[in-house]
Design an enzyme around this catalytic site. Sequence first.
Site, PDB file in Angstrom:
ATOM      1  N   SER A 198       0.860  -1.177   0.000  1.00  0.00           N
ATOM      2  CA  SER A 198       0.000   0.000   0.000  1.00  0.00           C
ATOM      3  C   SER A 198       0.892   1.220   0.000  1.00  0.00           C
ATOM      4  CB  SER A 198      -0.899   0.006   1.238  1.00  0.00           C
ATOM      5  OG  SER A 198      -1.727   1.156   1.249  1.00  0.00           O
ATOM      6  N   ARG A 251      -0.249  -4.012  -6.891  1.00  0.00           N
ATOM      7  CA  ARG A 251      -1.460  -4.558  -6.275  1.00  0.00           C
ATOM      8  C   ARG A 251      -2.665  -3.829  -6.821  1.00  0.00           C
ATOM      9  NH1 ARG A 251      -4.720  -7.634  -4.802  1.00  0.00           N
ATOM     10  NH2 ARG A 251      -5.109  -8.510  -2.737  1.00  0.00           N
ATOM     11  N   THR A 305      -6.567   1.860   5.024  1.00  0.00           N
ATOM     12  CA  THR A 305      -6.148   1.143   6.226  1.00  0.00           C
ATOM     13  C   THR A 305      -7.025   1.476   7.414  1.00  0.00           C
ATOM     14  OG1 THR A 305      -3.868   1.091   5.402  1.00  0.00           O
ATOM     15  CG2 THR A 305      -4.199   0.655   7.740  1.00  0.00           C
ATOM     16  N   CYS A 319      -0.487  -6.381 -17.412  1.00  0.00           N
ATOM     17  CA  CYS A 319       0.215  -7.130 -16.368  1.00  0.00           C
ATOM     18  C   CYS A 319       1.552  -6.463 -16.073  1.00  0.00           C
ATOM     19  CB  CYS A 319       0.447  -8.573 -16.807  1.00  0.00           C
ATOM     20  SG  CYS A 319       1.480  -9.509 -15.652  1.00  0.00           S
ATOM     21  N   CYS A 337       4.320 -13.973 -11.419  1.00  0.00           N
ATOM     22  CA  CYS A 337       3.128 -13.290 -10.911  1.00  0.00           C
ATOM     23  C   CYS A 337       3.373 -12.673  -9.536  1.00  0.00           C
ATOM     24  CB  CYS A 337       1.964 -14.278 -10.840  1.00  0.00           C
ATOM     25  SG  CYS A 337       0.423 -13.569 -10.261  1.00  0.00           S
ATOM     26  N   CYS A 371      -1.200  -9.324  -8.263  1.00  0.00           N
ATOM     27  CA  CYS A 371      -1.883  -8.025  -8.265  1.00  0.00           C
ATOM     28  C   CYS A 371      -3.347  -8.151  -8.645  1.00  0.00           C
ATOM     29  CB  CYS A 371      -1.162  -7.034  -9.177  1.00  0.00           C
ATOM     30  SG  CYS A 371      -1.391  -7.322 -10.944  1.00  0.00           S
ATOM     31  N   CYS A 396      -5.125  -8.910 -14.133  1.00  0.00           N
ATOM     32  CA  CYS A 396      -5.609  -9.707 -15.269  1.00  0.00           C
ATOM     33  C   CYS A 396      -7.022 -10.209 -15.042  1.00  0.00           C
ATOM     34  CB  CYS A 396      -4.665 -10.871 -15.533  1.00  0.00           C
ATOM     35  SG  CYS A 396      -4.406 -11.961 -14.102  1.00  0.00           S
TER      36      CYS A 396
END
Length: 545
Positions: A54, A301, A337, A488, A514, A517, A520
């Site tokens: 984050s 992410r 958060t 991606c 990968c 995130c 896709c």
Amino acid sequence: MSEPLPRDVMEYDVVTVGAGPAGLAFAIRLKQLKPDIRVCVIEKASTIGAQILSGAVIEPQPLNELLPEWGKHPPPICVPVTEDEFWFLPDHARAIQSPVVPPQMHNHGNFIVSLGALCAWLAPQAEALGVEIYPGFAASEPLFDDNGAVKGVRIGDMGVAKDGSHKPGYTQGIDIVAPITVLAEGCRGHLSKQLIAKYKLDADSDPQTYGIGIKELWQVPAGRTTPGKVMHTVGWPMDSATYGGSFLYHLDNDRVAIGFVTGLDYPDALLSPFEAFQQLKNHPHIKPLLDGGNIVSAGARAIVEGGWQSLPKVEMPGAMLIGDSAGLLNVPKIKGTHQAIRSGMLAAEHVVAANAPAGWDAKLRGSVVMSELKKVRNIRPGFNKGLWFGLANAGWETVTGGLSPWTLKNHADWSSLKKVAPGETVADDQKRLGYVERTLAPRDRLASVYFAATEHDEDQPVHLHVADTDVCVTKCASEYQNPCTRFCPAGVYEIVADETASTGKRLQINAANCVHCKTCDIKDPYQLITWVTPEGGSGPNYQNL
């Protein structure tokens, strides 16, 4: 063929899926209120916080309530915000500072943290209260009782080869059962997505919308940083039709966290969010800060952006949604958060009072969590009409406190891509956007994956399922020029030559790259890609993101 062995079963009063801020806050508050309750938290990452990413600037009020003494022994990265800046980048060369910082971005009293480090710091607080936490336990599927209610989760098997056979170290996953399952998986959670669909929890809400956030932690030459400084930008390298912007947070010890968020409702099929971020770093307003420095860690992410009108029902038989599994991020603040922690605390209070998920939806909707989202519900969708309308609309919604008598609609991100014009290329698109030659690291997406420290056994089942790969080399290639090869951020999807294929090419999935995130799963214009949970412990191992 031999019958499968019965699975081991662990029984609890509550099982929590996900050791992010929502899941850990839930478990801590639950044990504070009811010390004898049996609660466990399972986490797919190898260690707590390893797959958490984050910004992150946090509002401390919910944490103050959860752990009043936290400031005496704060998490390892915790820098009080000292100043805010907001900049508009008209093009690749200019930067204009706004004389006014948007009110939602006022960060006085807030803290710059690493959310991964914060979660790693929260976990021992939970364990000290008797919470059982199991990292490396990847929940592969939900379990149901005879009445169709959720009764827990199944942990994925370990040691399965790509062809489905069992390797020498094969271990059968266990079943974790409980009267109440709490889903705190974060954005686009694997189980949450399934259960929202199964129980039609989103039947009365708008489609959920998302962004992709790409972040890097830099060590820069001494003397360049101003610890506590927070800067945001909008404008270039995006055009006015595309939602996006950057954040740049000055930490201690000559470290800088920089990232770029691209709204996944973008229409330009040739756009690469990763490339846009790299362009941003080479802007003359930002490059001097980073030049000569080194990347310490990097990752990506998906970010949940739908807000109030996209909130699904958050209760179902046997289970509850909290945090970003529900979609509680406040987009104008670029913060989730505090919402995650608050929702976890409220959910714990509900479980103690009701001993069942029933009533959780009403409790959340009647809370400050939802009133905060309702006030800003029209700001993010206002940018669907472009940057300038979006900024004007944001000003109106801010001045009126969100009291507009209307609610703007959200639309599924995958439906927003426009087909590529005949003959148009990525180079043409980048020229239109004013892209420049870049010199700062990383050189490409594969180099960036190195800084994510992502690890998957090459001989494990591919966790990215494509329903019809023929579409990739035919219809998608002609209509969109395979946007998966661009959206991606880790180079997972490639179109490669294959003489044995009728089209002379095929889709290659580099699943080991990968970073989880989920972009896709969200942005594929045909909705053929499904992200499923890989073997426990696999994936990125972020450091202080």
